[in-house]
Design an enzyme around this catalytic site. Structure first.
Site, PDB file in Angstrom:
ATOM      1  N   TYR A   1       0.845  -1.194   0.000  1.00 28.11           N
ATOM      2  CA  TYR A   1       0.000   0.000   0.000  1.00 28.11           C
ATOM      3  C   TYR A   1       0.882   1.247   0.000  1.00 28.11           C
ATOM      4  CZ  TYR A   1      -4.605   2.104   0.489  1.00 28.11           C
ATOM      5  OH  TYR A   1      -5.783   2.798   0.253  1.00 28.11           O
TER       6      TYR A   1
ATOM      7  N   ASP B   1       9.880  -3.133  -5.675  1.00 28.81           N
ATOM      8  CA  ASP B   1      10.529  -4.235  -6.401  1.00 28.81           C
ATOM      9  C   ASP B   1      11.473  -5.020  -5.482  1.00 28.81           C
ATOM     10  OD1 ASP B   1       9.308  -3.856  -9.028  1.00 28.81           O
ATOM     11  OD2 ASP B   1      10.362  -1.947  -9.024  1.00 28.81           O
ATOM     12  N   ALA B   2      12.172  -4.333  -4.575  1.00 29.60           N
ATOM     13  CA  ALA B   2      13.056  -5.038  -3.630  1.00 29.60           C
ATOM     14  C   ALA B   2      12.229  -5.805  -2.597  1.00 29.60           C
ATOM     15  CB  ALA B   2      13.988  -4.052  -2.938  1.00 29.60           C
ATOM     16  N   GLY B   3      11.122  -5.206  -2.157  1.00 28.87           N
ATOM     17  CA  GLY B   3      10.220  -5.874  -1.206  1.00 28.87           C
ATOM     18  C   GLY B   3       9.649  -7.159  -1.794  1.00 28.87           C
TER      19      GLY B   3
ATOM     20  N   HIS C   1       5.093  -4.108 -13.096  1.00 30.33           N
ATOM     21  CA  HIS C   1       6.448  -3.862 -13.580  1.00 30.33           C
ATOM     22  C   HIS C   1       6.994  -5.194 -14.095  1.00 30.33           C
ATOM     23  CE1 HIS C   1       9.886  -1.452 -14.061  1.00 30.33           C
ATOM     24  NE2 HIS C   1      10.405  -1.439 -12.857  1.00 30.33           N
TER      25      HIS C   1
ATOM     26  N   GLU D   1       7.875  28.261 -15.739  1.00 34.85           N
ATOM     27  CA  GLU D   1       7.235  28.517 -17.037  1.00 34.85           C
ATOM     28  C   GLU D   1       6.943  27.206 -17.759  1.00 34.85           C
ATOM     29  OE1 GLU D   1       8.997  31.498 -19.582  1.00 34.85           O
ATOM     30  OE2 GLU D   1       8.156  30.562 -21.372  1.00 34.85           O
TER      31      GLU D   1
ATOM     32  N   SER E   1       6.748  33.262 -29.451  1.00 29.18           N
ATOM     33  CA  SER E   1       7.143  34.257 -30.453  1.00 29.18           C
ATOM     34  C   SER E   1       7.920  33.611 -31.592  1.00 29.18           C
ATOM     35  CB  SER E   1       8.022  35.313 -29.786  1.00 29.18           C
ATOM     36  OG  SER E   1       9.244  34.708 -29.375  1.00 29.18           O
TER      37      SER E   1
HETATM   38  N1  NAD Z   1       5.241   4.252  -7.750  1.00 32.11           N
HETATM   39  C1  NAD Z   1       4.524   4.228  -8.858  1.00 32.11           C
HETATM   40  O1  NAD Z   1       3.682   5.093  -9.093  1.00 32.11           O
HETATM   41  C2  NAD Z   1       4.676   3.093  -9.855  1.00 32.11           C
HETATM   42  C3  NAD Z   1       4.243   3.279 -11.182  1.00 32.11           C
HETATM   43  C4  NAD Z   1       4.221   2.192 -12.053  1.00 32.11           C
HETATM   44  C5  NAD Z   1       4.661   0.963 -11.597  1.00 32.11           C
HETATM   45  N2  NAD Z   1       5.135   0.810 -10.317  1.00 32.11           N
HETATM   46  C6  NAD Z   1       5.519  -0.512  -9.857  1.00 32.11           C
HETATM   47  O2  NAD Z   1       4.546  -0.936  -8.912  1.00 32.11           O
HETATM   48  C7  NAD Z   1       5.151  -1.730  -7.887  1.00 32.11           C
HETATM   49  C8  NAD Z   1       4.899  -1.084  -6.534  1.00 32.11           C
HETATM   50  O3  NAD Z   1       5.604   0.131  -6.509  1.00 32.11           O
HETATM   51  P1  NAD Z   1       5.331   1.293  -5.436  1.00 32.11           P
HETATM   52  O4  NAD Z   1       6.147   2.453  -5.873  1.00 32.11           O
HETATM   53  O5  NAD Z   1       3.889   1.451  -5.232  1.00 32.11           O
HETATM   54  O6  NAD Z   1       6.005   0.627  -4.147  1.00 32.11           O
HETATM   55  P2  NAD Z   1       6.471   1.312  -2.790  1.00 32.11           P
HETATM   56  O7  NAD Z   1       7.935   1.546  -2.821  1.00 32.11           O
HETATM   57  O8  NAD Z   1       5.602   2.493  -2.539  1.00 32.11           O
HETATM   58  O9  NAD Z   1       6.184   0.129  -1.758  1.00 32.11           O
HETATM   59  C9  NAD Z   1       4.932  -0.531  -1.689  1.00 32.11           C
HETATM   60  C10 NAD Z   1       4.748  -1.286  -0.411  1.00 32.11           C
HETATM   61  O10 NAD Z   1       5.738  -2.285  -0.249  1.00 32.11           O
HETATM   62  C11 NAD Z   1       5.850  -2.521   1.128  1.00 32.11           C
HETATM   63  N3  NAD Z   1       7.134  -3.224   1.373  1.00 32.11           N
HETATM   64  C12 NAD Z   1       8.368  -2.884   0.908  1.00 32.11           C
HETATM   65  N4  NAD Z   1       9.273  -3.789   1.330  1.00 32.11           N
HETATM   66  C13 NAD Z   1       8.595  -4.719   2.042  1.00 32.11           C
HETATM   67  C14 NAD Z   1       8.977  -5.914   2.721  1.00 32.11           C
HETATM   68  N5  NAD Z   1      10.237  -6.337   2.739  1.00 32.11           N
HETATM   69  N6  NAD Z   1       8.010  -6.609   3.357  1.00 32.11           N
HETATM   70  C15 NAD Z   1       6.728  -6.210   3.331  1.00 32.11           C
HETATM   71  N7  NAD Z   1       6.303  -5.088   2.694  1.00 32.11           N
HETATM   72  C16 NAD Z   1       7.232  -4.366   2.072  1.00 32.11           C
HETATM   73  C17 NAD Z   1       5.775  -1.137   1.755  1.00 32.11           C
HETATM   74  O11 NAD Z   1       5.287  -1.228   3.069  1.00 32.11           O
HETATM   75  C18 NAD Z   1       4.759  -0.438   0.843  1.00 32.11           C
HETATM   76  O12 NAD Z   1       3.456  -0.518   1.371  1.00 32.11           O
HETATM   77  C19 NAD Z   1       6.626  -1.831  -8.268  1.00 32.11           C
HETATM   78  O13 NAD Z   1       6.776  -2.999  -9.051  1.00 32.11           O
HETATM   79  C20 NAD Z   1       6.855  -0.590  -9.118  1.00 32.11           C
HETATM   80  O14 NAD Z   1       7.939  -0.702 -10.002  1.00 32.11           O
HETATM   81  C21 NAD Z   1       5.146   1.855  -9.445  1.00 32.11           C
HETATM   82 MG    MG Z   2       9.313   2.473 -12.821  1.00 30.44          MG
END
Ligand code: NAD
Ligand code: MG
Ligand code: XAI
Ligand code: MG
Length: 347
Positions: free
Chosen positions: A38, A100-102, A124, A248, A270
């Site tokens: 979230y 992505d790391a989570g 992603h 701007e 312009s």
């Molecule tokens: N941020 C964007 O607007 C965006 C846009 C397009 C795609 N994405 C993709 O969507 C996915 C989510 O991205 P995001 O930016 O919303 O993520 P984020 O960095 O906001 O993290 C999302 C959630 O991951 C949880 N989290 C992180 N590490 C954790 C762990 N070890 N254990 C449990 N929970 C953990 C956090 O509590 C957080 O609620 C990714 O694959 C990202 O590349 C993101």
């Molecule tokens: Mg991205």
């Protein structure tokens, strides 16, 4: 799918006309969509899906600020808000929206919770494309699909509330149920996309990493900084340098580009500006093209992904990130920007 000619190249895309929200609801009527994470995309996608009438639950770590945010947004603990593992078990569609790391850290938990016929959904192509680095290898009996909104989750939600839509790409990596394509398109419409264009996981992650490091975020800040510094070194005030570099652009000119394209924005400036811009844009293209080529190579070789995994998996990555963001925020250019924003008459 609608065939649309994009500047001489025909593409098959999905619009809301051919795949209306009612059809999406019909496709997903028996599904429980579990949105895991979230952060930024999680709230945007989960709230849009809920408001569009889908059956959505959220999975998030308890005792975290984002759990509290989910509660504030109306998700009810024990009813629509659960620990990640429990939500993953309850869902038939698992939207894997941790960072992505989570995702790497939590993958063993999610893998265990997958049942045959479930759909594993990403926003992603990262986890699957760089599987040697992430270890994310889904079982063969689940669908593996992707909807990648081309913008921030914050904009996805805001645009939905304004009756607009953010465009997204979609892909099917694995179709175990023979329903993967309908499922992914229905989800793409459900999360509030504008139009949907097809991709694959590899192309999505290569273009996404290039775009955010390039014109969307990295290159734009680099060009802003170079011009701002040049103006300041030549005796211009912060007000003049910031207005001429950023304010701007965001307030006056980019909205015109968004409305009708670059030539139309040029046409509303312009003839002096037009002459100069037409003479100089190719110099900037030629100067930056080698940087973009190098960037793409780094992405394609997986080195950008590895750098991001290495730094974002550190326990102290949040404070380190905050220190780098602070450096930007406290640079003269962005401090000047904060003052300029306060002076906007609508404030
Ligand atoms: N941020 C964007 O607007 C965006 C846009 C397009 C795609 N994405 C993709 O969507 C996915 C989510 O991205 P995001 O930016 O919303 O993520 P984020 O960095 O906001 O993290 C999302 C959630 O991951 C949880 N989290 C992180 N590490 C954790 C762990 N070890 N254990 C449990 N929970 C953990 C956090 O509590 C957080 O609620 C990714 O694959 C990202 O590349 C993101
Ligand atoms: Mg991205
Ligand atoms: C919003 C972006 C930059 O498009 C997304 O790709 C992200 O990683 O946050
Ligand atoms: Mg992106």
């Amino acid at each position: 799918m609608a065939k649309i000619n994009f500047g001489g190249v025909e593409e098959e895309v999905v619009t809301r006309q051919e795949f209306p929200i009612e059809k999406a609801r019909e496709v997903l009527k028996d599904e429980t969509i579990a949105v895991l994470g979230y952060g930024v995309q999680g709230p945007g996608q989960a709230l849009n899906l809920k408001d569009n009438g889908f059956n959505v639950i959220v999975g998030q770590r308890k005792n975290s600020t984002t759990w509290d945010k989910a509660v504030k947004d109306g998700w009810v603990p024990g009813e629509t808000l659960f620990e990640i593992e429990e939500a993953a078990q309850k869902g038939t569609i698992i939207q894997f929206l941790l960072s992505d790391a989570g995702q790497i850290a939590i993958w063993p938990t999610v893998k265990k919770a997958l049942n045959p016929g479930d759909a594993l959904y990403f926003s992603h192509g990262f986890g699957i494309t760089y599987k040697e680095r992430t270890g994310i290898i889904p079982p063969e009996n689940v669908d593996v699909i992707l909807v990648a909104p081309k913008g921030s989750g914050t904009s996805l939600r805001r645009m939905f509330l304004e009756g607009r839509g953010l465009n997204s790409s979609f892909a099917v990596f694995q179709d175990a149920t023979e329903k993967a394509k309908d499922r992914v398109i229905a989800l793409g419409i459900g999360v509030g996309s504008g139009y949907l264009f097809p991709t694959d996981f590899r192309k999505e992650v290569y273009s996404d990493l290039t775009g955010e490091r390039g014109t969307l975020m990295g290159a734009i800040q680099g060009i802003f900084a170079a011009q701002y510094e040049t103006l300041r070194e030549n005796g211009h005030s912060p007000s003049e340098a910031f207005n001429e570099t950023v304010e701007e652009l965001t307030q006056s000119l980019m909205p015109l580009v968004a409305e009708n394209g670059m030539d139309w924005m040029y046409a509303n400036c312009s003839t002096t500006a037009q002459r100069g811009a037409l003479d100089w844009w190719k110099k900037f293209r030629d100067a930056t093209k080698p940087v973009f080529e190098n960037l793409y190579e780094e992405v394609a070789a997986g080195r950008e992904a590895q750098r991001s995994i290495d730094s974002n998996s550190q326990p102290d990555y949040r404070p380190k990130l905050e220190a780098e963001l602070k450096e930007l925020r406290e640079s003269e250019m962005w401090k000047a920007g904060a003052e300029v924003r306060k002076l906007r008459p609508e404030k």
